[in-house]
Design an enzyme around this catalytic site. Structure first.
Site, PDB file in Angstrom:
ATOM      1  N   ARG A 113     -10.351   6.930  22.132  1.00 60.11           N
ATOM      2  CA  ARG A 113     -10.459   5.470  21.958  1.00 60.11           C
ATOM      3  C   ARG A 113     -11.618   5.049  21.056  1.00 60.11           C
ATOM      4  NH1 ARG A 113      -9.602   5.998  27.388  1.00 60.11           N
ATOM      5  NH2 ARG A 113      -7.418   5.744  27.963  1.00 60.11           N
ATOM      6  N   LYS A 135     -11.685  -0.595   7.134  1.00 62.24           N
ATOM      7  CA  LYS A 135     -10.220  -0.458   7.151  1.00 62.24           C
ATOM      8  C   LYS A 135      -9.896   1.029   7.110  1.00 62.24           C
ATOM      9  CE  LYS A 135      -8.693  -4.736   4.905  1.00 62.24           C
ATOM     10  NZ  LYS A 135      -8.071  -5.323   3.691  1.00 62.24           N
ATOM     11  N   GLU A 177     -11.407  -1.456  -9.915  1.00 60.98           N
ATOM     12  CA  GLU A 177     -11.856  -2.341  -8.824  1.00 60.98           C
ATOM     13  C   GLU A 177     -13.197  -2.972  -9.216  1.00 60.98           C
ATOM     14  OE1 GLU A 177     -10.449  -3.145  -5.888  1.00 60.98           O
ATOM     15  OE2 GLU A 177      -8.853  -1.670  -5.636  1.00 60.98           O
ATOM     16  N   LYS A 213     -19.546  -6.727  -0.801  1.00 63.87           N
ATOM     17  CA  LYS A 213     -18.465  -6.466   0.170  1.00 63.87           C
ATOM     18  C   LYS A 213     -18.987  -6.515   1.607  1.00 63.87           C
ATOM     19  CE  LYS A 213     -14.482  -3.766   1.475  1.00 63.87           C
ATOM     20  NZ  LYS A 213     -13.478  -2.766   1.196  1.00 63.87           N
ATOM     21  N   GLU A 223     -10.238 -10.007   8.165  1.00 66.06           N
ATOM     22  CA  GLU A 223      -9.512 -10.617   7.052  1.00 66.06           C
ATOM     23  C   GLU A 223      -8.688 -11.834   7.477  1.00 66.06           C
ATOM     24  OE1 GLU A 223      -8.032  -7.834   3.979  1.00 66.06           O
ATOM     25  OE2 GLU A 223      -6.351  -9.193   3.731  1.00 66.06           O
ATOM     26  N   ARG A 227     -12.354 -12.622   3.568  1.00 71.70           N
ATOM     27  CA  ARG A 227     -12.179 -11.246   3.088  1.00 71.70           C
ATOM     28  C   ARG A 227     -11.019 -11.119   2.099  1.00 71.70           C
ATOM     29  NH1 ARG A 227     -12.783  -5.598   6.514  1.00 71.70           N
ATOM     30  NH2 ARG A 227     -12.284  -4.227   4.767  1.00 71.70           N
ATOM     31  N   ASN A 231      -9.020  -9.317  -2.468  1.00 69.70           N
ATOM     32  CA  ASN A 231      -7.698  -8.970  -2.993  1.00 69.70           C
ATOM     33  C   ASN A 231      -7.464  -9.535  -4.384  1.00 69.70           C
ATOM     34  OD1 ASN A 231      -7.020  -7.558  -0.673  1.00 69.70           O
ATOM     35  ND2 ASN A 231      -6.306  -9.403   0.360  1.00 69.70           N
ATOM     36  N   HIS A 234      -4.886  -8.095  -6.800  1.00 64.89           N
ATOM     37  CA  HIS A 234      -4.030  -7.178  -6.048  1.00 64.89           C
ATOM     38  C   HIS A 234      -2.576  -7.649  -5.940  1.00 64.89           C
ATOM     39  CE1 HIS A 234      -7.749  -5.199  -5.089  1.00 64.89           C
ATOM     40  NE2 HIS A 234      -7.137  -4.289  -4.366  1.00 64.89           N
ATOM     41  N   HIS A 238      -0.327  -4.824  -7.144  1.00 62.30           N
ATOM     42  CA  HIS A 238       0.625  -4.052  -6.319  1.00 62.30           C
ATOM     43  C   HIS A 238       1.998  -4.032  -6.976  1.00 62.30           C
ATOM     44  CE1 HIS A 238      -1.940  -4.620  -2.475  1.00 62.30           C
ATOM     45  NE2 HIS A 238      -2.113  -3.420  -2.981  1.00 62.30           N
ATOM     46  N   HIS A 250      -3.833   2.676  -8.841  1.00 64.49           N
ATOM     47  CA  HIS A 250      -4.153   1.417  -8.176  1.00 64.49           C
ATOM     48  C   HIS A 250      -5.261   0.621  -8.885  1.00 64.49           C
ATOM     49  CE1 HIS A 250      -4.822  -1.364  -4.854  1.00 64.49           C
ATOM     50  NE2 HIS A 250      -6.103  -1.071  -4.919  1.00 64.49           N
TER      51      HIS A 250
HETATM   52  P1  NAD Z   1      -8.697  10.038  -3.604  1.00 63.13           P
HETATM   53  O1  NAD Z   1      -9.347  10.023  -2.303  1.00 63.13           O
HETATM   54  O2  NAD Z   1      -7.304  10.542  -3.689  1.00 63.13           O
HETATM   55  O3  NAD Z   1      -9.607  10.837  -4.627  1.00 63.13           O
HETATM   56  C1  NAD Z   1      -9.169  10.996  -5.948  1.00 63.13           C
HETATM   57  C2  NAD Z   1      -9.290  12.455  -6.419  1.00 63.13           C
HETATM   58  O4  NAD Z   1     -10.658  12.721  -6.710  1.00 63.13           O
HETATM   59  C3  NAD Z   1      -8.858  13.489  -5.411  1.00 63.13           C
HETATM   60  O5  NAD Z   1      -8.155  14.502  -6.088  1.00 63.13           O
HETATM   61  C4  NAD Z   1     -10.180  14.056  -4.868  1.00 63.13           C
HETATM   62  O6  NAD Z   1     -10.065  15.369  -4.422  1.00 63.13           O
HETATM   63  C5  NAD Z   1     -11.050  13.953  -6.084  1.00 63.13           C
HETATM   64  N1  NAD Z   1     -12.475  13.832  -5.841  1.00 63.13           N
HETATM   65  C6  NAD Z   1     -13.090  13.062  -4.925  1.00 63.13           C
HETATM   66  N2  NAD Z   1     -14.415  13.087  -5.102  1.00 63.13           N
HETATM   67  C7  NAD Z   1     -14.654  13.915  -6.131  1.00 63.13           C
HETATM   68  C8  NAD Z   1     -15.834  14.331  -6.792  1.00 63.13           C
HETATM   69  N3  NAD Z   1     -17.031  13.842  -6.476  1.00 63.13           N
HETATM   70  N4  NAD Z   1     -15.724  15.210  -7.813  1.00 63.13           N
HETATM   71  C9  NAD Z   1     -14.499  15.658  -8.199  1.00 63.13           C
HETATM   72  N5  NAD Z   1     -13.347  15.276  -7.630  1.00 63.13           N
HETATM   73  C10 NAD Z   1     -13.428  14.410  -6.602  1.00 63.13           C
HETATM   74  O7  NAD Z   1      -8.627   8.562  -4.257  1.00 63.13           O
HETATM   75  P2  NAD Z   1      -9.577   7.281  -4.195  1.00 63.13           P
HETATM   76  O8  NAD Z   1      -9.275   6.521  -5.428  1.00 63.13           O
HETATM   77  O9  NAD Z   1     -10.975   7.629  -3.860  1.00 63.13           O
HETATM   78  O10 NAD Z   1      -9.003   6.484  -2.936  1.00 63.13           O
HETATM   79  C11 NAD Z   1      -7.711   5.937  -2.933  1.00 63.13           C
HETATM   80  C12 NAD Z   1      -7.342   5.586  -1.516  1.00 63.13           C
HETATM   81  O11 NAD Z   1      -8.252   4.617  -1.016  1.00 63.13           O
HETATM   82  C13 NAD Z   1      -5.952   5.006  -1.342  1.00 63.13           C
HETATM   83  O12 NAD Z   1      -5.296   5.679  -0.317  1.00 63.13           O
HETATM   84  C14 NAD Z   1      -6.204   3.556  -0.939  1.00 63.13           C
HETATM   85  O13 NAD Z   1      -5.221   3.049  -0.085  1.00 63.13           O
HETATM   86  C15 NAD Z   1      -7.528   3.665  -0.241  1.00 63.13           C
HETATM   87  N6  NAD Z   1      -8.306   2.417  -0.223  1.00 63.13           N
HETATM   88  C16 NAD Z   1      -8.809   2.018   0.966  1.00 63.13           C
HETATM   89  C17 NAD Z   1      -9.581   0.871   1.035  1.00 63.13           C
HETATM   90  C18 NAD Z   1     -10.178   0.462   2.342  1.00 63.13           C
HETATM   91  O14 NAD Z   1     -10.754  -0.624   2.426  1.00 63.13           O
HETATM   92  N7  NAD Z   1     -10.100   1.291   3.358  1.00 63.13           N
HETATM   93  C19 NAD Z   1      -9.844   0.121  -0.112  1.00 63.13           C
HETATM   94  C20 NAD Z   1      -9.321   0.570  -1.321  1.00 63.13           C
HETATM   95  C21 NAD Z   1      -8.550   1.730  -1.369  1.00 63.13           C
HETATM   96  N1  GLY Z   2     -10.063  -3.427  -0.227  1.00 67.55           N
HETATM   97  C1  GLY Z   2     -10.016  -4.721   0.378  1.00 67.55           C
HETATM   98  C2  GLY Z   2     -10.667  -4.788   1.710  1.00 67.55           C
HETATM   99  O1  GLY Z   2     -11.302  -3.859   2.149  1.00 67.55           O
HETATM  100  O2  GLY Z   2     -10.571  -5.794   2.365  1.00 67.55           O
END
Ligand code: NAD
Ligand code: GLY
Length: 342
Positions: A113, A135, A177, A213, A223, A227, A231, A234, A238, A250
Site C-alpha cells: 500500500r 504521476k 518539453e 513544476k 490536476e 496543473r 499540458n 499536448h 498527442h 512525444h
Molecule cells: P525512456 O525512459 O524510454 O528513456 C529513453 C532512452 O534513453 C532509453 O533507451 C533509456 O535506456 C535511455 N537512457 C536513459 N538515460 C540515459 C543516459 N543517461 N544515457 C544514455 N541513455 C539513457 O524515455 P523518457 O523520454 O525519459 O520518458 C518517456 C516516458 O515518460 C513515457 O513513458 C511518458 O509517458 C513518461 N512521462 C511521464 C510523466 C510523468 O509526469 N510521470 C511526464 C512526462 C512523460
Molecule cells: N507531465 C504533466 C504532469 O505531470 O502533470
C-alpha cells in the site's frame, strides 16, 4: 513536496546514501529499478554508495523502451521487490528515464500500500518533467498510462553529468518539453535556450523547470485545475503522435503542438510575433523539426478521441496569452479548429 528534497548536483549519484538516510533513516534495504542501458552506465555508482553505507542492495533491470512499460514488467518488478522482502521502512530507487520512473514509482505506490521511492532521472525529459509530480503508472494495449496512481517521491536526485551519455535524439525529445516550459515561464527561458544549454545554463534551465513544476504540483497535485497548464502543446501533440503512428517522439510532438498554439496566439494579436520567431530560432539551433505535415482538421478529429474531451463535447486546451502567461480554455471542437487554422 519540499524543494529541499530535490537535489540538482553533478555527482550526486555518488552520494545517494547520504540523501537516502535523510528521507528514510530506518531503511536497511533498497531495490534499484533501472533499464539495461542505464544499468551499464550508472547502476554501479549508486549501488557502491549504498553498500558502503551498509545498505543491502538488489537491482531489477528492465528492457529499455516504452513497449515494456506494461503490466508484465510491472508484475515482474513487484515480484522482485516482494522476493527481496522490502519492508515499509525500505526504499525503491528509480534510476533512468520516464519509463523506469513511471513503473518504479507505481511499484512503490502499490507495494504494501505504498513505500518510499527516490527518483533519479537520467534523461532530460525525466529531469524536467516525469520525475516531478508523482504521476506513476504504465500503459495498457487500450492506451498510454491507463493504469496509475499519484505517489510523490520522497526525494529527487538529479545528476546532470548523467545527461552526457544521452543520445542526441533523447536530448532533443526532452528539449521538446523544454520549449513548452519556455512559453509557460517566460522570456528568461527563451534567452537561456537561445544562448545554449552548455554547462551552467543547463543547470539553470533544469532548475527553473523543476521549480516551476514543483510549485504547480504543490498547489494542485491531482490536476483538478492549475496543473493542466503543464499540458501546453499536448492536445495537438498527442494527435500528432498518433497520426504519425508514434514515429514522432512525444517531446517533439509537444513542441509542434506548442508552436501551433503560439502561431494562433500571434494571429489573434495576443502573443508578440518576436516570441514565436525566437522559438523557431531555438528549434533550428537544436535541430528540432517544428513543422506539422498533417492536416489540422484531421488532427482535430483525432483530438475528439482525446481523454480531455468533456461529456458535452467541449475540450480543454492550454492557450498562450503572452510569453509566461498561459491559460486553460474550454471550447467546442469547432472553435478549436477555427482558432488553430485562422
Ligand atoms: P525512456 O525512459 O524510454 O528513456 C529513453 C532512452 O534513453 C532509453 O533507451 C533509456 O535506456 C535511455 N537512457 C536513459 N538515460 C540515459 C543516459 N543517461 N544515457 C544514455 N541513455 C539513457 O524515455 P523518457 O523520454 O525519459 O520518458 C518517456 C516516458 O515518460 C513515457 O513513458 C511518458 O509517458 C513518461 N512521462 C511521464 C510523466 C510523468 O509526469 N510521470 C511526464 C512526462 C512523460
Ligand atoms: N507531465 C504533466 C504532469 O505531470 O502533470
Amino acid at each position: 513536496m519540499a524543494k529541499n528534497n530535490v537535489i540538482i548536483k553533478n555527482g550526486v549519484r555518488f552520494e545517494v546514501a547520504k540523501y537516502l538516510k535523510k528521507v528514510a533513516p530506518k531503511c536497511t534495504k533498497v531495490v534499484i529499478i533501472t533499464d539495461n542501458n542505464v544499468f551499464m552506465l550508472y547502476e554501479a555508482d549508486i549501488s557502491a554508495s549504498l553498500k558502503n553505507a551498509g545498505i543491502n542492495v538488489c537491482t531489477f533491470v528492465m528492457e529499455a523502451g516504452e513497449q515494456h512499460k506494461n503490466i508484465q514488467t510491472y508484475e515482474a518488478m513487484i515480484n522482485f521487490v516482494a522476493d527481496a522482502k522490502l519492508t515499509r521502512e525500505d526504499v525503491i530507487i528509480a534510476l533512468g528515464g520516464g519509463v523506469v520512473g513511471d513503473l518504479a514509482g507505481f511499484v512503490a505506490a502499490t507495494y504494501m500500500r505504498g513505500i518510499k521511492v527516490i527518483q533519479m532521472p537520467t534523461t532530460l525529459l525525466a529531469c524536467i518533467d516525469s520525475s516531478i509530480g508523482g504521476k506513476t503508472g504504465f500503459d495498457l494495449p487500450q492506451g498510454k498510462n491507463l493504469i496509475g496512481a499519484f505517489h510523490q517521491p520522497s526525494a529527487i536526485l538529479i545528476d546532470l553529468e548523467t545527461l552526457k551519455t544521452l543520445p542526441k535524439e533523447e536530448f532533443q525529445n526532452g528539449l521538446g518539453e523544454g520549449i513548452k516550459y519556455a512559453f509557460l515561464i517566460g522570456n528568461e527561458m527563451i534567452e537561456l535556450l537561445k544562448e545554449g544549454l552548455e554547462d551552467g545554463n543547463l543547470l539553470d534551465f533544469v532548475t527553473r523547470c523543476v521549480d516551476y513544476k514543483l510549485d504547480i504540483v504543490n498547489k494542485d497535485e491531482k490536476e483538478s485545475g492549475l496543473r493542466k497548464l503543464l499540458n501546453l502543446g499536448h492536445t495537438l501533440g498527442h494527435a500528432i503522435e498518433k497520426e504519425s503512428n508514434y514515429t514522432i517522439p512525444h517531446g517533439l510532438a509537444v513542441t509542434k503542438g506548442t508552436l501551433c498554439v503560439a502561431n494562433a496566439s500571434v494571429n489573434y494579436g495576443k502573443l508578440q510575433k518576436q516570441a514565436y520567431l525566437d522559438a523557431i530560432e531555438i528549434c533550428k539551433k537544436y535541430d528540432l523539426d517544428y513543422t506539422i505535415s498533417y492536416d489540422i482538421k484531421s488532427l482535430i478529429k483525432n483530438i475528439q478521441m482525446d481523454k480531455k474531451m468533456h461529456a458535452d463535447g467541449d475540450i480543454s486546451f492550454v492557450d498562450i496569452e503572452d510569453l509566461g502567461k498561459c491559460v486553460i480554455r474550454t471550447v467546442s471542437i469547432k472553435e478549436l479548429e477555427e482558432y488553430l487554422t485562422k
